[in-house]
Scaffold this motif. Structure first.
Motif, PDB file in Angstrom:
ATOM      1  N   SER A 172       4.290  -3.674  -6.900  1.00  0.00           N
ATOM      2  CA  SER A 172       3.061  -2.956  -7.217  1.00  0.00           C
ATOM      3  C   SER A 172       2.634  -2.171  -5.989  1.00  0.00           C
ATOM      4  CB  SER A 172       1.942  -3.929  -7.608  1.00  0.00           C
ATOM      5  OG  SER A 172       2.298  -4.678  -8.765  1.00  0.00           O
ATOM      6  N   GLU A 222       0.839  -1.194   0.000  1.00  0.00           N
ATOM      7  CA  GLU A 222       0.000   0.000   0.000  1.00  0.00           C
ATOM      8  C   GLU A 222       0.877   1.248   0.000  1.00  0.00           C
ATOM      9  OE1 GLU A 222      -3.840  -1.807   2.476  1.00  0.00           O
ATOM     10  OE2 GLU A 222      -2.490  -0.346   3.399  1.00  0.00           O
ATOM     11  N   LYS A 223       0.406   2.269  -0.611  1.00  0.00           N
ATOM     12  CA  LYS A 223       1.104   3.552  -0.625  1.00  0.00           C
ATOM     13  C   LYS A 223       1.452   3.973   0.792  1.00  0.00           C
ATOM     14  CE  LYS A 223       0.349   8.392  -1.891  1.00  0.00           C
ATOM     15  NZ  LYS A 223      -0.600   9.368  -2.486  1.00  0.00           N
ATOM     16  N   GLN A 230       5.459   5.072  -3.081  1.00  0.00           N
ATOM     17  CA  GLN A 230       4.532   5.849  -3.893  1.00  0.00           C
ATOM     18  C   GLN A 230       4.127   5.006  -5.109  1.00  0.00           C
ATOM     19  OE1 GLN A 230       3.579   9.042  -2.858  1.00  0.00           O
ATOM     20  NE2 GLN A 230       4.728   8.405  -1.033  1.00  0.00           N
ATOM     21  N   GLN A 231       3.023   5.372  -5.727  1.00  0.00           N
ATOM     22  CA  GLN A 231       2.544   4.605  -6.875  1.00  0.00           C
ATOM     23  C   GLN A 231       3.560   4.607  -8.015  1.00  0.00           C
ATOM     24  OE1 GLN A 231      -1.406   6.177  -7.669  1.00  0.00           O
ATOM     25  NE2 GLN A 231      -2.345   4.579  -6.407  1.00  0.00           N
ATOM     26  N   GLU A 232       4.313   5.697  -8.157  1.00  0.00           N
ATOM     27  CA  GLU A 232       5.302   5.756  -9.238  1.00  0.00           C
ATOM     28  C   GLU A 232       6.501   4.842  -8.997  1.00  0.00           C
ATOM     29  OE1 GLU A 232       4.269   8.411  -7.467  1.00  0.00           O
ATOM     30  OE2 GLU A 232       5.981   9.653  -6.818  1.00  0.00           O
ATOM     31  N   SER A 273       6.105   1.722  -8.586  1.00  0.00           N
ATOM     32  CA  SER A 273       5.704   0.436  -9.174  1.00  0.00           C
ATOM     33  C   SER A 273       6.563   0.159 -10.406  1.00  0.00           C
ATOM     34  CB  SER A 273       4.228   0.465  -9.569  1.00  0.00           C
ATOM     35  OG  SER A 273       3.393   0.609  -8.434  1.00  0.00           O
ATOM     36  N   LEU A 277      -0.217   0.074  -4.412  1.00  0.00           N
ATOM     37  CA  LEU A 277      -1.634   0.402  -4.616  1.00  0.00           C
ATOM     38  C   LEU A 277      -2.009   1.739  -3.984  1.00  0.00           C
ATOM     39  CD1 LEU A 277      -3.144  -3.130  -3.908  1.00  0.00           C
ATOM     40  CD2 LEU A 277      -2.369  -2.165  -6.085  1.00  0.00           C
TER      41      LEU A 277
END
Lengths: 115, 113
Positions: free
Chosen positions: A113, A14-15, A83-85, A87, A115
């Motif tokens: 990944s 998770e973020k 952070q999502q970036e 991934s 999320l």
């Protein structure tokens, strides 16, 4: 083992969470690299270890990223406050000091990944 | 800033055809110039590499052509096979980069049966 081993092969987080990615290089290889591969992109250099020398950290994208190599063998890449970036597939490679710069042996990577 | 430009981004070839992937770089580079092959779910693996003082190297169906003055090199796959379907990366070892390669963005090759 015969090749570079990375674990886990997949990591979903998770973020905001911290993650640790592990790399076991080929036995006897003194050089170890971390690269990042985003979808459809090339390989982005992150960090390089050579023996007992100070690591080349010039590719780390932010201070949330850090890596260490214990006993000149196993390495851990840590990403804090993901952070999502972030991934991407994180690839580890090793090479022998006696071989040319072009001869890197890659692991299969960790698919991260966020999320 | 070290730049490596690889083209095309994707390539579809019929079985038995010739696949050609190009790579261009800026600034000074030294040492061997490699091409890596990557299958889905695997890390890249060294396919073939060329010394900067020769213009061509051939290994089986794979050939690297190198133009040092133009700062370009290319990978030719002769008699392409479906098993060659993979992503190919060129890489350049730049002077002063402390033993790290700068990779191109990759070419996804599909060889149709």
């Amino acid at each position: 083992g015969a090749g570079v081993s990375q674990s886990p092969s997949n990591k979903v987080t998770e973020k905001g969470k911290d993650v640790e990615l592990r790399c076991d290089p080929i036995s006897g290889h003194t050089a170890l690299y971390w690269y990042r591969q985003s979808l459809g992109q090339g390989l982005e250099f992150l960090i390089y270890f050579q023996g007992n020398s100070a690591p080349d950290k010039s590719g780390l994208p932010s201070d949330r990223f850090s890596a260490e190599r214990t006993g000149g063998s196993v390495s851990t890449l840590t990403i804090q406050r993901t952070q999502q970036e972030d991934s991407a597939v994180y690839l580890c490679a090793s090479s022998s000091a006696g071989t040319g710069i072009e001869k890197l042996f890659f692991g299969s990577g960790t698919q991260l990944s966020v999320l | 800033q070290q730049q490596v430009k690889q083209s095309p981004q994707s390539l579809i070839v019929q079985k038995g055809g010739i696949s050609i992937i190009n790579c261009a770089y800026e600034n000074t580079a030294f040492d061997y110039f490699p091409w890596y092959q990557q299958f889905p779910g695997k890390g890249p693996a060294l396919l073939i590499a060329i010394r900067p003082d020769v213009s061509e190297k051939k290994e089986g169906r794979f050939t690297i052509s190198f133009n040092k003055s133009a700062k370009q090199f290319s990978l030719h796959i002769m008699d392409s096979q479906p098993g060659d379907s993979a992503t190919y990366f060129c890489a350049v070892p730049f002077t002063g980069s402390a033993r790290q390669l700068t990779f191109g963005s990759g070419t996804q090759l599909t060889v149709l049966p």
